[in-house]
Enzyme design. Structure first.
Site, PDB file in Angstrom:
ATOM      1  N   GLU A 266      38.159  41.260  50.710  1.00  0.00           N
ATOM      2  CA  GLU A 266      38.603  39.917  50.313  1.00  0.00           C
ATOM      3  C   GLU A 266      40.078  39.707  50.621  1.00  0.00           C
ATOM      4  O   GLU A 266      40.490  38.639  51.066  1.00  0.00           O
ATOM      5  CB  GLU A 266      38.343  39.675  48.820  1.00  0.00           C
ATOM      6  CG  GLU A 266      36.868  39.738  48.403  1.00  0.00           C
ATOM      7  CD  GLU A 266      36.033  38.575  48.927  1.00  0.00           C
ATOM      8  OE1 GLU A 266      36.609  37.682  49.581  1.00  0.00           O
ATOM      9  OE2 GLU A 266      34.816  38.575  48.694  1.00  0.00           O
ATOM     10  N   ARG A 270      41.213  36.940  53.446  1.00  0.00           N
ATOM     11  CA  ARG A 270      41.915  35.765  52.904  1.00  0.00           C
ATOM     12  C   ARG A 270      43.432  35.877  53.075  1.00  0.00           C
ATOM     13  O   ARG A 270      44.082  34.932  53.510  1.00  0.00           O
ATOM     14  CB  ARG A 270      41.577  35.581  51.419  1.00  0.00           C
ATOM     15  CG  ARG A 270      40.086  35.408  51.174  1.00  0.00           C
ATOM     16  CD  ARG A 270      39.776  35.063  49.733  1.00  0.00           C
ATOM     17  NE  ARG A 270      38.366  35.341  49.429  1.00  0.00           N
ATOM     18  CZ  ARG A 270      37.637  34.666  48.558  1.00  0.00           C
ATOM     19  NH1 ARG A 270      38.157  33.678  47.877  1.00  0.00           N
ATOM     20  NH2 ARG A 270      36.371  34.997  48.331  1.00  0.00           N
ATOM     21  N   ASP A 399      25.904  39.829  55.895  1.00  0.00           N
ATOM     22  CA  ASP A 399      26.149  38.648  56.736  1.00  0.00           C
ATOM     23  C   ASP A 399      27.216  38.809  57.823  1.00  0.00           C
ATOM     24  O   ASP A 399      26.946  38.736  59.023  1.00  0.00           O
ATOM     25  CB  ASP A 399      26.464  37.422  55.852  1.00  0.00           C
ATOM     26  CG  ASP A 399      27.520  37.679  54.773  1.00  0.00           C
ATOM     27  OD1 ASP A 399      28.022  38.818  54.688  1.00  0.00           O
ATOM     28  OD2 ASP A 399      27.845  36.736  54.029  1.00  0.00           O
ATOM     29  N   GLU A 534      29.676  27.679  54.602  1.00  0.00           N
ATOM     30  CA  GLU A 534      28.906  28.127  55.785  1.00  0.00           C
ATOM     31  C   GLU A 534      28.223  26.988  56.539  1.00  0.00           C
ATOM     32  O   GLU A 534      28.200  26.974  57.783  1.00  0.00           O
ATOM     33  CB  GLU A 534      27.875  29.189  55.383  1.00  0.00           C
ATOM     34  CG  GLU A 534      28.482  30.537  55.003  1.00  0.00           C
ATOM     35  CD  GLU A 534      29.121  30.556  53.625  1.00  0.00           C
ATOM     36  OE1 GLU A 534      28.811  29.650  52.803  1.00  0.00           O
ATOM     37  OE2 GLU A 534      29.946  31.463  53.355  1.00  0.00           O
TER      38      GLU A 534
HETATM   39  C1  DMJ Z   1      34.176  33.562  52.086  1.00  0.00           C
HETATM   40  O1  DMJ Z   1      35.039  34.400  51.438  1.00  0.00           O
HETATM   41  C2  DMJ Z   1      33.861  34.068  53.456  1.00  0.00           C
HETATM   42  O2  DMJ Z   1      33.356  33.043  54.237  1.00  0.00           O
HETATM   43  C3  DMJ Z   1      32.902  35.210  53.431  1.00  0.00           C
HETATM   44  O3  DMJ Z   1      32.521  35.594  54.726  1.00  0.00           O
HETATM   45  C4  DMJ Z   1      31.662  34.834  52.670  1.00  0.00           C
HETATM   46  N1  DMJ Z   1      31.974  34.332  51.369  1.00  0.00           N
HETATM   47  C5  DMJ Z   1      32.980  33.310  51.244  1.00  0.00           C
HETATM   48  C6  DMJ Z   1      32.498  31.894  51.436  1.00  0.00           C
HETATM   49  O4  DMJ Z   1      31.243  31.637  51.068  1.00  0.00           O
END
Ligand code: DMJ
Length: 635
Positions: A266, A270, A399, A534
């Protein structure tokens, strides 16, 4: 209390009533009614006619609503099986009260009708009025303005089979009409950002996340997460003032010398990703210096027996550890930090960052336990092996592994063949094992596999896939990837539009058995919406590569629904608990940083007419929507 005077009543008396013999023949009844009618005075007759007229008007909407309900439920129709969201012009969410509203009513149909009419009127007025309006002028006016444009959008995207617009069809002409409003749509995104920012600034400045209802904040890492995640969005949206105040905070307040545990993934996507991308957009070395600082502080995570990183790092102490309950890391987390650390090496010429993340990819590439290129969800940090094997998903915990295979290949100039091979194999694995169609309308979806058992469950997170597939096709991968991207895009949009709020739940289940009356089911526990990006992310890619205006129309609808159901009047937007209850979506009191970092950024880019505003031939977006440069071919 006095009895009402006689004047308050209109008395209608039928002469001869009750007299004569009762004969129930039709003819007798007709004659008898006619006779009674003739016996009435003129005034009485007029009053009856007026009353009948009023009753007719009042019952009309209820009757048409009833009829609409009947056709919607018919399995043979092309229309969505669930009713479309009730298009009430709902104001921003109220500030919190101690009493939760319990009513489950939707309001009288007459009111719904009136609101629809008012909204149609607004269209005309606002489209004209907005022309001379400056950006950022009075927010509430902006809201009506956006509403005006959606009337065109609704008309444009409905009435076509599977959402496809045929060239030259009336539907396509309407799409052209709405394109004229696209500048207003961009303004609407700017307004939404400003509103979100206002809440953050007023109640959560310098903290991780806004809690807009309680007008407070929550800390995750204590690093100003929302502010950093939003930096490049402000730059891209042209919000200079907001950007400058955020930059001042970064320069004066942001320090990573703190005794805090952060999640490696994270904070990489970010914070490191956000700082690197802001550096590239602005050229300001402040952001590069901060990126180097956080990047180097995250490195202890890779000190594990297997070199597969731990999930958590203490950036002040320089120690790292797995979660308390396991020595496993999540596969998506350890394989979705590569774009950022590779870029850090390129910029600093310090090889350790790229080396560490490349080692992870090398090991995962060779691991047993994949199914046709699909990976399990966990990996052990001691022995470097997959754990909890046999479960395959494109959703949570796996994912972005797939996303980063393709994007690393693009970032590096399409030279790293192992990445490409793994990506292509995985997409074949998806087609073979996870792809199915729903019943009755045949929506293509990506389900999950658990020990050989297929589950028709799809996370909203999977909606990154249409965009990634389209990006691959744009970069020369098989054209059928684009076909699949379009089909899945439609499905992701249906996940929104078939809900009563027009917002997607976190997880859906698709019906597959013949005779189903609806394609999409939502379990009670899965009805929340976290303002995730998404679907609008994929809409952005699909629009960039196809120029099909319908994707913009879809994004516009989604933005309006965020405004209707998640906007908090005092500032900010909130996650909600129930996308199926437009009367009380049940706010969660949290604005995730990715709403500013990703959702609003992708919406703005979707509505932008400038393909060079973050060209997809020059930049690759990390999984938190932070654009990083594609490396020049000489490197
Ligand atoms: C975000 O932190 C990123 O897009 C991550 O890949 C998946 N989760 C969240 C948004 O849904």
């Amino acid at each position: 209390m006095h009895p009402p005077s006689r004047q308050d009543y209109i008395s209608i008396s039928f002469a001869g009533q009750g007299s004569g013999s009762y004969n129930n023949s039709k003819q007798w009844r007709r004659q008898s009614c006619w006779r009674k009618w003739k016996q009435l005075s003129r005034l009485q007759r007029s009053l009856i006619l007026v009353l009948l007229f009023i009753c007719g008007i009042a019952s009309y909407p209820a009757v048409t609503e009833q009829l609409r309900g009947l056709t919607d439920g018919h399995p043979d129709t092309e229309r969505p099986v669930l009713p479309e969201a009730v298009k009430q012009d709902q104001p921003p969410l109220p500030e919190p009260t101690s009493q939760r509203k319990l009513s489950n009513k939707r309001g009288p149909p007459v009111l719904e009708n009136r609101q629809k009419k008012e909204s149609a009127l607004n269209t005309v007025v606002e489209d004209k009025a907005s022309d001379g309006k400056k950006e950022g002028e009075e927010e509430e006016e902006g809201v009506i303005n956006w509403r005006g444009a959606v009337i065109n959008a609704d008309q444009a995207s409905e009435g076509t089979k599977n959402g496809e617009n045929k060239e030259g069809s009336p539907a396509n002409q309407k799409v052209q009409l709405s394109v004229e409003s696209v500048a207003n749509w961009r303004k609407a995104v700017q307004e939404a950002f400003r509103h979100a920012w206002k809440g953050y600034k007023d109640f959560a400045w310098g903290h991780d996340e806004l809690r807009p209802l309680s007008k407070s904040y929550s800390e995750w890492f204590g690093l100003g997460l929302t502010l950093i995640d939003a930096l490049d969005t402000m730059w891209i949206l042209g919000l200079k003032e907001e950007f400058e105040e955020a930059k001042t905070w970064v320069a004066a307040e942001l320090t990573f010398n703190k005794n805090v545990d952060v999640n490696l993934f994270e904070s990489t996507i970010r914070i490191l990703g956000g700082l690197l991308s802001t550096y590239h957009l602005t050229g300001d070395t402040l952001f590069l210096d901060k990126a180097k600082d956080i990047g180097s502080r995250l490195m202890p995570a890779f000190n594990t027996p297997s070199k597969i990183p731990y999930s958590d790092v203490n950036i002040g102490k320089g120690t790292a550890h797995p979660p308390r309950w396991t020595s496993d890391s999540t596969v998506a987390e350890v394989t979705s930090i590569q774009l950022e650390f590779r870029e850090l090496t390129r910029l600093t010429q310090e090889p350790q960052y790229q080396a560490a993340v490349a080692e992870v990819m090398k090991q995962v590439h060779k691991l047993d336990g994949k199914l046709d290129g699909l990976v399990p969800m966990f990996i052990n940090t001691n022995n470097g092996q997959f754990t909890h094997q046999g479960i395959y998903t494109l959703g949570a915990r796996a994912d972005s592994y797939y996303e980063y295979l393709l994007k690393q290949w693009i970032q590096g100039g399409k030279k790293e063949n192992e990445l490409l091979e793994d990506y292509l194999q995985a997409i074949e694995g998806v087609k073979k094992n996870l792809l199915q169609r729903s019943s009755p309308n045949g929506l293509t979806f990506v389900g999950e596999l658990s020990h050989g058992q297929f589950s028709p469950k799809m996370d909203h997170l999977v909606c990154f896939l249409p965009g990634t597939l389209a990006l691959g096709a744009h970069n020369g991968l098989p054209a059928d990837h684009m076909d699949l991207a379009k089909q899945l895009m439609e499905t992701c949009y249906q996940m929104y539009i078939q809900m009563e709020t027009g917002l997607s739940p976190e997880i859906v289940h698709f019906n597959m058995h013949q005779g189903s009356t609806r394609d999409i089911e939502v379990k009670l526990a899965d009805r929340h919406n976290l303002l995730r990006p998404e679907t609008v992310e994929s809409l952005f890619y699909l629009y960039r590569f196809t120029k099909d205006q319908k994707y913009r129309e879809w994004g516009w609808k989604i933005l309006q629904n965020f405004n209707k159901y998640t906007k908090v009047s005092s500032g900010g937007y909130t996650s909600i608990n129930n996308v199926r209850d437009p009367d009380y979506p049940s706010p969660r009191d949290k604005m995730e940083s990715f709403f500013l970092g990703e959702t609003l950024k992708y919406l703005y880019l979707l509505f932008s007419d400038d393909p060079n505003l973050i060209s997809l031939d020059q930049y690759v977006f990390n999984t938190e929507a932070h654009p990083l440069p594609i490396w020049p071919s000489t490197e």
